[in-house]
Design a protein around this motif. Structure first.
Motif, PDB file in Angstrom:
ATOM      1  N   LYS A 460       0.852  -1.135  -0.024  1.00 42.52           N
ATOM      2  CA  LYS A 460      -0.013   0.010  -0.115  1.00 42.52           C
ATOM      3  C   LYS A 460       0.889   1.297  -0.108  1.00 42.52           C
ATOM      4  O   LYS A 460       0.371   2.236  -0.675  1.00 42.52           O
ATOM      5  N   GLU A 461       2.075   1.168   0.632  1.00 43.01           N
ATOM      6  CA  GLU A 461       2.660   2.339   0.481  1.00 43.01           C
ATOM      7  C   GLU A 461       3.481   2.725  -0.589  1.00 43.01           C
ATOM      8  O   GLU A 461       3.586   3.672  -0.979  1.00 43.01           O
ATOM      9  N   LYS A 462       3.680   1.676  -1.464  1.00 46.63           N
ATOM     10  CA  LYS A 462       4.149   1.864  -2.679  1.00 46.63           C
ATOM     11  C   LYS A 462       3.146   1.912  -3.880  1.00 46.63           C
ATOM     12  O   LYS A 462       3.490   1.833  -4.989  1.00 46.63           O
ATOM     13  N   ASN A 463       1.843   1.847  -3.482  1.00 46.84           N
ATOM     14  CA  ASN A 463       0.785   2.011  -4.564  1.00 46.84           C
ATOM     15  C   ASN A 463       0.772   0.797  -5.199  1.00 46.84           C
ATOM     16  O   ASN A 463       0.715   0.714  -6.582  1.00 46.84           O
ATOM     17  N   ILE A 464       1.012  -0.439  -4.557  1.00 44.48           N
ATOM     18  CA  ILE A 464       1.152  -1.619  -5.700  1.00 44.48           C
ATOM     19  C   ILE A 464       0.136  -2.743  -5.271  1.00 44.48           C
ATOM     20  O   ILE A 464      -0.459  -2.707  -3.880  1.00 44.48           O
ATOM     21  N   SER A 465      -0.787  -3.316  -5.934  1.00 39.81           N
ATOM     22  CA  SER A 465      -1.852  -4.204  -5.816  1.00 39.81           C
ATOM     23  C   SER A 465      -1.238  -5.748  -5.658  1.00 39.81           C
ATOM     24  O   SER A 465      -0.384  -6.291  -6.415  1.00 39.81           O
ATOM     25  N   LEU A 466      -1.342  -6.221  -4.159  1.00 41.33           N
ATOM     26  CA  LEU A 466      -0.744  -7.399  -4.003  1.00 41.33           C
ATOM     27  C   LEU A 466      -1.874  -8.116  -4.038  1.00 41.33           C
ATOM     28  O   LEU A 466      -2.743  -8.445  -3.414  1.00 41.33           O
ATOM     29  N   GLN A 467      -1.725  -9.501  -4.916  1.00 40.84           N
ATOM     30  CA  GLN A 467      -2.875 -10.393  -5.079  1.00 40.84           C
ATOM     31  C   GLN A 467      -2.329 -11.820  -4.854  1.00 40.84           C
ATOM     32  O   GLN A 467      -1.236 -12.160  -4.664  1.00 40.84           O
ATOM     33  N   PHE A 468      -3.313 -12.498  -4.004  1.00 39.28           N
ATOM     34  CA  PHE A 468      -3.038 -13.898  -3.979  1.00 39.28           C
ATOM     35  C   PHE A 468      -3.958 -14.911  -4.372  1.00 39.28           C
ATOM     36  O   PHE A 468      -5.373 -14.641  -4.249  1.00 39.28           O
ATOM     37  N   LYS A 469      -3.622 -15.950  -4.999  1.00 40.14           N
ATOM     38  CA  LYS A 469      -4.666 -16.829  -5.601  1.00 40.14           C
ATOM     39  C   LYS A 469      -4.249 -18.150  -5.450  1.00 40.14           C
ATOM     40  O   LYS A 469      -3.030 -18.572  -5.510  1.00 40.14           O
ATOM     41  N   ARG A 470      -5.211 -19.242  -4.994  1.00 37.10           N
ATOM     42  CA  ARG A 470      -5.126 -20.563  -4.807  1.00 37.10           C
ATOM     43  C   ARG A 470      -5.865 -21.351  -5.953  1.00 37.10           C
ATOM     44  O   ARG A 470      -6.974 -21.083  -5.814  1.00 37.10           O
ATOM     45  N   HIS A 498      11.020  -3.944  -6.974  1.00 41.80           N
ATOM     46  CA  HIS A 498      11.456  -3.649  -8.209  1.00 41.80           C
ATOM     47  C   HIS A 498      10.069  -3.411  -9.102  1.00 41.80           C
ATOM     48  O   HIS A 498      10.285  -3.449 -10.240  1.00 41.80           O
ATOM     49  N   THR A 499       9.129  -3.212  -8.686  1.00 41.39           N
ATOM     50  CA  THR A 499       7.803  -2.827  -9.193  1.00 41.39           C
ATOM     51  C   THR A 499       7.546  -1.391  -8.892  1.00 41.39           C
ATOM     52  O   THR A 499       7.392  -0.743  -7.809  1.00 41.39           O
ATOM     53  N   GLY A 500       7.282  -0.665 -10.164  1.00 45.60           N
ATOM     54  CA  GLY A 500       6.804   0.765  -9.781  1.00 45.60           C
ATOM     55  C   GLY A 500       5.389   1.066  -9.285  1.00 45.60           C
ATOM     56  O   GLY A 500       4.701   0.069  -9.161  1.00 45.60           O
ATOM     57  N   ASP A 501       5.160   2.429  -9.035  1.00 43.63           N
ATOM     58  CA  ASP A 501       3.849   2.653  -8.525  1.00 43.63           C
ATOM     59  C   ASP A 501       2.693   2.378  -9.326  1.00 43.63           C
ATOM     60  O   ASP A 501       2.731   2.411 -10.898  1.00 43.63           O
ATOM     61  N   GLY A 502       1.589   1.877  -8.870  1.00 39.89           N
ATOM     62  CA  GLY A 502       0.111   1.163  -9.542  1.00 39.89           C
ATOM     63  C   GLY A 502       0.591  -0.127 -10.394  1.00 39.89           C
ATOM     64  O   GLY A 502      -0.232  -0.777 -10.911  1.00 39.89           O
ATOM     65  N   GLY A 503       1.806  -0.666  -9.790  1.00 40.26           N
ATOM     66  CA  GLY A 503       2.200  -2.157 -10.438  1.00 40.26           C
ATOM     67  C   GLY A 503       1.266  -3.254  -9.828  1.00 40.26           C
ATOM     68  O   GLY A 503       0.397  -2.871  -8.797  1.00 40.26           O
ATOM     69  N   ASN A 523       4.901  -7.040 -12.423  1.00 37.83           N
ATOM     70  CA  ASN A 523       5.013  -6.418 -13.877  1.00 37.83           C
ATOM     71  C   ASN A 523       5.809  -5.374 -13.642  1.00 37.83           C
ATOM     72  O   ASN A 523       5.664  -4.243 -14.470  1.00 37.83           O
ATOM     73  N   GLY A 524       7.004  -5.562 -13.343  1.00 40.13           N
ATOM     74  CA  GLY A 524       7.922  -4.574 -13.039  1.00 40.13           C
ATOM     75  C   GLY A 524       9.065  -4.302 -14.074  1.00 40.13           C
ATOM     76  O   GLY A 524       8.598  -4.600 -15.353  1.00 40.13           O
ATOM     77  N   SER A 575      11.947 -13.811 -17.218  1.00 33.25           N
ATOM     78  CA  SER A 575      11.594 -12.352 -17.092  1.00 33.25           C
ATOM     79  C   SER A 575      11.713 -11.913 -18.508  1.00 33.25           C
ATOM     80  O   SER A 575      12.608 -12.241 -19.347  1.00 33.25           O
ATOM     81  N   LYS A 576      11.072 -10.660 -18.889  1.00 34.34           N
ATOM     82  CA  LYS A 576      11.451  -9.915 -19.979  1.00 34.34           C
ATOM     83  C   LYS A 576      11.510  -8.625 -19.654  1.00 34.34           C
ATOM     84  O   LYS A 576      10.726  -7.986 -18.730  1.00 34.34           O
ATOM     85  N   GLN A 577      12.583  -7.782 -20.185  1.00 35.94           N
ATOM     86  CA  GLN A 577      12.842  -6.725 -19.540  1.00 35.94           C
ATOM     87  C   GLN A 577      11.734  -5.558 -20.196  1.00 35.94           C
ATOM     88  O   GLN A 577      11.068  -5.548 -21.364  1.00 35.94           O
ATOM     89  N   GLY A 578      11.195  -4.914 -19.071  1.00 36.63           N
ATOM     90  CA  GLY A 578      10.114  -3.853 -19.365  1.00 36.63           C
ATOM     91  C   GLY A 578       8.643  -4.394 -18.994  1.00 36.63           C
ATOM     92  O   GLY A 578       7.737  -3.711 -19.323  1.00 36.63           O
ATOM     93  N   GLN A 579       8.628  -5.982 -19.003  1.00 42.09           N
ATOM     94  CA  GLN A 579       7.345  -6.577 -18.893  1.00 42.09           C
ATOM     95  C   GLN A 579       7.015  -7.435 -17.639  1.00 42.09           C
ATOM     96  O   GLN A 579       5.924  -7.655 -17.294  1.00 42.09           O
ATOM     97  N   GLY A 580       8.079  -7.470 -16.877  1.00 42.37           N
ATOM     98  CA  GLY A 580       7.928  -8.201 -15.499  1.00 42.37           C
ATOM     99  C   GLY A 580       8.704  -9.344 -15.385  1.00 42.37           C
ATOM    100  O   GLY A 580       9.279  -9.935 -16.345  1.00 42.37           O
TER     101      GLY A 580
END
Length: 592
Positions: A460-470, A498-503, A523-524, A575-580
């Motif tokens: 939340k501090e970095k404005n990143i959505s942290l998701q969890f799926k089972r 290594h993920t920017g704001d809104g990631g 998706n950093g 990994s792919k640069q610029g896509q995560g």
């Protein structure tokens, strides 16, 4: 006269004398033993019969006891039963055994002791009937005490002629002497036969030896046995082949040397005195091919070998000492050892051993890089701690708030150093094998939910959505919860940093036939392709400037890999640069 000096006669006579002496000695000892043994066993049997008869009279009626007793003795054994001085019974007279009267037992001092003192006795005596003109015979008499039913003292006297035992011994002696005679006769024939068999191949080898002496190296002795004579014939034939082999020894030695050199892992180059190459093996040819591919750029493109090798060759020839050096060709490092070759006392050339040292140099570089990285990681916190502590000591900080800020920096840097040291120790334990897992049944839902909640605040501090799926319905799974939490903490923390704001950062868990698969995806910025093979190495950082400011040590992924491999699983990165970036690791069901 020549026949009596032959090996056949000598061997035959030796075997015959030896066997005769052994048979004579064994026969004498056997006859003496059998005589003593027969007499002893006969006395034991007589005594046992007497005791058995005494027991019968003590437990049976008189008529039954007499009938049983007469049945127990044989035709050469006499029996007298004394129930009282006035009542006695003698076995019916049969065979050659004399009937000894009762008066003899009562008058003899030794035999009368059985009735008087109830003591068993053994007597060897001479006895004959008065009316016969025969010479008295020796008898062995054994008396055993008997207690009658009315309480009177009685005795059982059993006797047998000594001649019976002697007759048995004589018969045994005759059999032994007959067997010894037959053995000597058979030994004579077998010894002569054996001597002839031994001498026949020796005569053939003598003839073959004369043929070899005349230069016929192909002469062979027929091998008819598998004993020492056969082995001697085999050795003789091998000697002839070896003599013929020595005629072609030089060419065969060259072929053998070539085979040895071809099978060596190190390259071997042999030079003569003027530096001309005489022989090489496949690894040496590979070395020279690398040299030929690069010699166009050299000042002397016509040279057969690198200049460094020729310098070592000249030094070895001039100083007559081994020379060592190293050369780099085509991205490989080659160690070179040049040793002089001698012909008697003079040097006739040199041999160069070339070894590919590329792997050793890589290991040395990794070791030096590790030391440099550790030093680099420790230098900054130490410098900051030193600078701020000097500021506090020199009273540069005027207010308490400034001092607390400086102390806070020192404290944070000390924690960073502590983390680095602890991670280094953990990594050393894992790589040395001194690392034990605590495997327990872990409930997956609470465990993964705890990891998700742990990073909600940071996300939340970095404005990143942290998701969890089972995607699986696994409730419990066996693994070391503390160590797997350490792996997930490292992966999720790296993804957030290594993920920017809104990631978005996602934790996926699903079931596989092999076990459970957990993925941490973001998706950093991603990792460059050239850095992907090295992300699990110690202290490797794709962006060192960015990572240093975010408390990274470069050890987290190396530790994570070792923890997963300790569970017999594996971890991968895509990994792919610029896509995560996506880190995935598998925990198998069977960790054996």
């Amino acid at each position: 006269m020549k026949f009596w000096r032959s090996v056949v006669v000598k061997l035959w006579a030796t075997i015959l004398l030896l066997v005769s002496f052994v048979l004579f000695f064994v026969s004498i000892m056997t006859m003496q033993f059998l005589q003593n043994y027969t007499a002893s066993e006969n006395e034991k049997n007589l005594k046992a019969q007497a005791e058995k008869i005494a027991e019968i009279f003590e437990t049976h009626e008189l008529d039954s006891a007499l009938e049983i007793s007469w049945e127990l003795i044989n035709q050469v054994t006499g029996l007298t039963i004394v129930l009282s001085p006035t009542e006695s019974y003698t076995a019916p007279y049969e065979g050659k055994t004399l009937k000894i009267p009762l008066s003899y037992f009562l008058e003899d001092k030794s035999l009368s002791q059985v009735l008087e003192k109830q003591e068993p006795t053994r007597v060897v005596t001479s006895f004959s009937e008065q009316h016969t003109g025969e010479s008295p015979l020796q008898y062995i008499i054994i008396g055993v005490p008997l207690t009658g039913k009315d309480g009177q003292n009685g005795a059982v006297y059993i006797y047998q002629s000594v001649e019976v035992v002697e007759e048995m011994a004589r018969e045994t002696t005759e059999y032994i002497l007959l067997a010894a005679g037959i053995a000597i006769i058979l030994t004579t024939f077998f010894a002569f036969f054996l001597s002839t068999r031994i001498n026949a191949p020796l005569r053939k080898m003598k003839q073959a030896a004369f043929e070899v002496a005349r230069g016929k190296f192909d002469t062979k002795v027929p091998i008819v046995t598998n004993d020492e004579i056969g082995e001697l014939a085999t050795a003789f034939n091998q000697m002839g082949r070896q003599l013929k082999f020595n005629l072609n020894a030089l060419s065969q030695e060259k072929e053998l040397l070539s085979s040895i050199l071809s099978g060596m892992a190190d390259g071997v180059i042999t030079f003569n005195r003027d530096g001309t190459i005489l022989m090489t093996n496949p690894p040496a040819e590979l070395f020279l091919q690398n040299w030929y591919s690069e010699k166009r750029n050299q000042q002397n493109p016509a040279a057969e070998v690198p200049t460094k090798v020729m310098e070592l060759f000249q030094q070895a020839v001039n100083t007559e000492k081994e020379q060592m050096g190293e050369i780099s060709l085509g991205g490989h490092y080659w160690g070179i050892i040049v040793s002089p070759l001698y012909s008697h006392q003079s040097i006739r050339g040199a041999v160069a051993v070339v070894r590919d040292m590329t792997e050793e140099r890589k290991l040395d570089k990794m070791r030096s890089d590790f030391i440099a990285n550790v030093s680099h990681e420790l230098r900054t916190p130490i410098a900051m701690m030193q600078g701020y502590s000097e500021a506090i000591v020199d009273d540069i900080a005027q207010t308490d708030e400034e001092k607390k800020d400086m102390a806070k920096v020192i404290y944070d840097e000390s924690l960073r150093m502590g983390r680095l040291v602890n991670e280094l120790l953990d990594l050393a334990k894992m790589e040395s094998g001194h690392f034990n897992l605590t495997i327990d049944e872990v409930e997956l839902e609470p465990f993964l939910s705890r990891i998700h909640r742990k990073f909600q605040g940071l996300a939340k501090e970095k404005n990143i959505s942290l998701q969890f799926k089972r995607e699986s319905n696994e409730q419990f799974f066996s693994f070391d919860s503390d160590r797997i939490e350490q792996v997930l903490t490292n992966l999720v923390d790296n993804a957030i940093r290594h993920t920017g704001d809104g990631g978005t950062v996602s934790i996926h868990e699903r079931r596989d036939d092999r076990g459970i698969l957990i993925e941490v995806e973001d998706n950093g910025a991603g990792i460059p392709d050239e850095d992907l093979p090295f992300v699990f190495e110690r202290f490797y950082k794709a962006d060192k400037a960015r990572t240093r400011g975010k408390s990274g040590t470069g050890l987290g992924l190396a530790i994570a890999k070792n923890i997963i491999e300790a569970h017999n699983g594996f971890i991968t990165v895509h990994s792919k640069q610029g896509q995560g970036t996506t880190f995935s690791f598998l925990l198998p069901r069977n960790m054996q």
